[in-house]
Design a protein around this motif. Sequence first.
Motif: not given
Length: 136
Positions: A6-22
Amino acid sequence: MTKSVLVPVDGSEQSERALDYALEAFPDASITLLYVFEGGPPEIHLEQRGQDYDALRERRHGMLERLVADRPFEGDVDTAVRIGRPSREIVACADDRAVDHILVGSHGRDGASRVLLGSVAETVVRRAPVPVTVVR
């Protein structure tokens, strides 16, 4: 072996980094992207401004789908949109969908406060029923 993330995304740079890592760390896992409308039911506020909640919800699903479409990933991706307090909804979604792992972006901070997590990430780490990775 992690089967679902599960990757929560809120439009922030940090959430997109989490997506890339996942996507990089779990190439064989099923990925669920989650967007949470914070607060109470947005239908009331949107209707007062002449906006349609269902249309907004569909746009959020589309935004989540585009995030993955722009990245090299061949696995299964699902999207979810929920309403409520982000930390609660993230934990609830992880539980409802029986995910194996949560990847969440940290709050972007500088200086001495950098050692602290954002309040949402911190709450998810404390309450999640599965391992959580915080990505900066």
